[in-house]
Write a protein that holds these residues in place. Structure first.
Motif, PDB file in Angstrom:
ATOM      1  N   VAL A  37       0.858  -1.185   0.000  1.00 21.92           N
ATOM      2  CA  VAL A  37       0.000   0.000   0.000  1.00 21.92           C
ATOM      3  C   VAL A  37       0.894   1.235   0.000  1.00 21.92           C
ATOM      4  O   VAL A  37       1.759   1.378   0.868  1.00 21.92           O
ATOM      5  N   ASN A  38       0.719   2.084  -0.981  1.00 18.40           N
ATOM      6  CA  ASN A  38       1.474   3.320  -1.096  1.00 18.40           C
ATOM      7  C   ASN A  38       0.549   4.350  -1.730  1.00 18.40           C
ATOM      8  O   ASN A  38       0.326   4.309  -2.940  1.00 18.40           O
ATOM      9  N   PRO A  39      -0.054   5.239  -0.936  1.00 19.85           N
ATOM     10  CA  PRO A  39      -1.006   6.197  -1.493  1.00 19.85           C
ATOM     11  C   PRO A  39      -0.426   6.972  -2.668  1.00 19.85           C
ATOM     12  O   PRO A  39       0.698   7.475  -2.621  1.00 19.85           O
ATOM     13  N   GLY A  40      -1.212   7.016  -3.755  1.00 24.21           N
ATOM     14  CA  GLY A  40      -0.767   7.696  -4.973  1.00 24.21           C
ATOM     15  C   GLY A  40      -0.074   6.788  -5.953  1.00 24.21           C
ATOM     16  O   GLY A  40       0.224   7.200  -7.082  1.00 24.21           O
ATOM     17  N   CYS A  41       0.192   5.538  -5.553  1.00 27.34           N
ATOM     18  CA  CYS A  41       0.894   4.591  -6.428  1.00 27.34           C
ATOM     19  C   CYS A  41       0.014   3.403  -6.803  1.00 27.34           C
ATOM     20  O   CYS A  41       0.508   2.396  -7.321  1.00 27.34           O
ATOM     21  N   GLY A  42      -1.290   3.505  -6.498  1.00 28.87           N
ATOM     22  CA  GLY A  42      -2.201   2.405  -6.811  1.00 28.87           C
ATOM     23  C   GLY A  42      -2.161   2.017  -8.275  1.00 28.87           C
ATOM     24  O   GLY A  42      -2.079   2.877  -9.158  1.00 28.87           O
ATOM     25  N   GLY A  43      -2.182   0.731  -8.533  1.00 24.88           N
ATOM     26  CA  GLY A  43      -2.145   0.234  -9.903  1.00 24.88           C
ATOM     27  C   GLY A  43      -0.745  -0.057 -10.407  1.00 24.88           C
ATOM     28  O   GLY A  43      -0.583  -0.674 -11.463  1.00 24.88           O
ATOM     29  N   GLN A  44       0.262   0.365  -9.673  1.00 28.03           N
ATOM     30  CA  GLN A  44       1.639   0.095 -10.070  1.00 28.03           C
ATOM     31  C   GLN A  44       2.127  -1.214  -9.454  1.00 28.03           C
ATOM     32  O   GLN A  44       1.407  -1.903  -8.742  1.00 28.03           O
ATOM     33  N   GLU A  45       3.370  -1.544  -9.753  1.00 32.69           N
ATOM     34  CA  GLU A  45       4.012  -2.704  -9.133  1.00 32.69           C
ATOM     35  C   GLU A  45       5.363  -2.256  -8.597  1.00 32.69           C
ATOM     36  O   GLU A  45       6.140  -1.609  -9.306  1.00 32.69           O
ATOM     37  N   LEU A  46       5.644  -2.574  -7.316  1.00 39.17           N
ATOM     38  CA  LEU A  46       6.918  -2.236  -6.692  1.00 39.17           C
ATOM     39  C   LEU A  46       7.513  -3.491  -6.065  1.00 39.17           C
ATOM     40  O   LEU A  46       6.831  -4.205  -5.338  1.00 39.17           O
ATOM     41  N   HIS A  47       8.765  -3.755  -6.377  1.00 35.31           N
ATOM     42  CA  HIS A  47       9.468  -4.918  -5.818  1.00 35.31           C
ATOM     43  C   HIS A  47       8.679  -6.211  -6.056  1.00 35.31           C
ATOM     44  O   HIS A  47       8.681  -7.120  -5.207  1.00 35.31           O
ATOM     45  N   GLY A  48       8.002  -6.274  -7.182  1.00 36.39           N
ATOM     46  CA  GLY A  48       7.259  -7.479  -7.518  1.00 36.39           C
ATOM     47  C   GLY A  48       5.927  -7.625  -6.842  1.00 36.39           C
ATOM     48  O   GLY A  48       5.298  -8.691  -6.913  1.00 36.39           O
ATOM     49  N   LEU A  49       5.450  -6.572  -6.170  1.00 39.63           N
ATOM     50  CA  LEU A  49       4.165  -6.620  -5.477  1.00 39.63           C
ATOM     51  C   LEU A  49       3.177  -5.649  -6.123  1.00 39.63           C
ATOM     52  O   LEU A  49       3.554  -4.521  -6.469  1.00 39.63           O
ATOM     53  N   PRO A  50       1.908  -6.065  -6.275  1.00 38.01           N
ATOM     54  CA  PRO A  50       0.891  -5.104  -6.717  1.00 38.01           C
ATOM     55  C   PRO A  50       0.679  -4.057  -5.641  1.00 38.01           C
ATOM     56  O   PRO A  50       0.659  -4.376  -4.451  1.00 38.01           O
TER      57      PRO A  50
END
Length: 293
Positions: A37-50
């Motif tokens: 969960v990262n507000p403002g980053c919804g829909g992206q993928e970080l470090h292999g996580l949705p």
């Protein structure tokens, strides 16, 4: 507690307190990381996580989450934790250091009312060797076994685990309760958990200067703990009057005994409780073997 490989785990925030390496290590260890969960980053993928904007969006997609690992900036920790509690997440691990004390007071009141277990802040988390890794503890120092470790330190926890592993003494669980001024779960809670845990045969308690948690633990061990306990207190040679700033124990000492919070105070309490205390981490396995033989 739910600390099994099937437990669903969420990460809230991606800042300097956690890296892609830590995420990859948890995944490699079998931890069921489902999302971030990262507000403002919804829909992206970080470090292999949705990544989602809100915790409730993760719940909608993945169902009940057992544990959240909070890695946001210190002044955002309270909001992140309250969001997790509102979504009925029962276990919160706060990696972030330097959380404002008044924020922690508010958080712990809410957590207690909702029966939420909080570990940290300023904690590398929990590891159940061979089963699950929740946080940033380096798994290579651990091996499955019967020794439970509960510590206020971070890197010192890994050193103790390494000494046990080298001596052929595996670990059942290792938890760092955190070293900020105000933390969630206490030595007392974890001593009780480990005393009741069927896989734990003996307990290692790792303390350090500051506060009175080791003294309280010593009294509790005498009154309520049946399993063997070995202790190690760091900083016994620290100059008198010096404060370990990295421990976050800068609370006022006005009106307290001049010896309050010192390593000597903790050693005296453990001696009175007849808890064997190692002079150095490498001595812990030897003392453990004497207690469990």
């Amino acid at each position: 507690m739910n600390l099994t490989p099937d437990s669903k785990v969420l990460i809230q925030g991606f800042c300097e307190f956690i890296s892609g390496t830590h995420v990859a290590q948890m995944k490699a260890y079998g931890t069921n990381l489902v999302a971030g969960v990262n507000p403002g980053c919804g829909g992206q993928e970080l470090h292999g996580l949705p990544v989602f904007d809100l915790v409730e969006e993760v719940i909608e997609q993945f169902g009940v989450i057992d544990t959240t690992i909070i890695c946001v900036d210190p002044y955002d920790v309270l909001d992140a934790a309250l969001e997790a509690i509102a979504s009925h997440i029962g276990q919160i691990i706060i990696i972030t250091a330097g959380v404002p004390p008044l924020d922690m007071v508010q958080l712990l009141r809410k957590a207690e009312a909702c029966e939420t277990l909080v570990i940290g802040p300023n904690s590398p988390g929990i590891i159940v060797p061979g089963k699950i890794l929740l946080g940033t503890q380096p798994s290579e120092f651990y091996t499955p076994g019967g020794v439970g470790i509960v510590s206020r330190s971070s890197t010192l926890t890994y050193e103790v685990a390494y000494e046990l592993t080298k001596a052929g003494l595996g670990q059942s669980i290792s938890v760092s309760i955190g070293s900020d001024a105000i933390v969630g779960s206490s030595f007392l809670q974890w001593l009780q958990i480990l005393d009741e845990d069927e896989t734990t045969e003996a307990i290692v308690l790792v303390g350090q200067p500051g506060g009175g948690s080791e003294e309280a633990a010593a009294r509790y061990i005498t009154e309520a703990i049946d399993k063997p306990v070995i202790a190690y207190i760091a900083g016994r040679l620290a100059p008198p009057g010096k404060t370990w700033r990295q421990t976050g124990t800068l609370a006022t000492v006005i009106g307290r005994d001049p010896n309050f919070g010192t390593a000597q105070s903790k050693l005296a309490a453990l001696k009175e409780a007849e808890v064997p205390v190692a002079e150095r981490p490498s001595q812990i396995p030897e003392l453990l073997r004497k207690e469990i033989s």
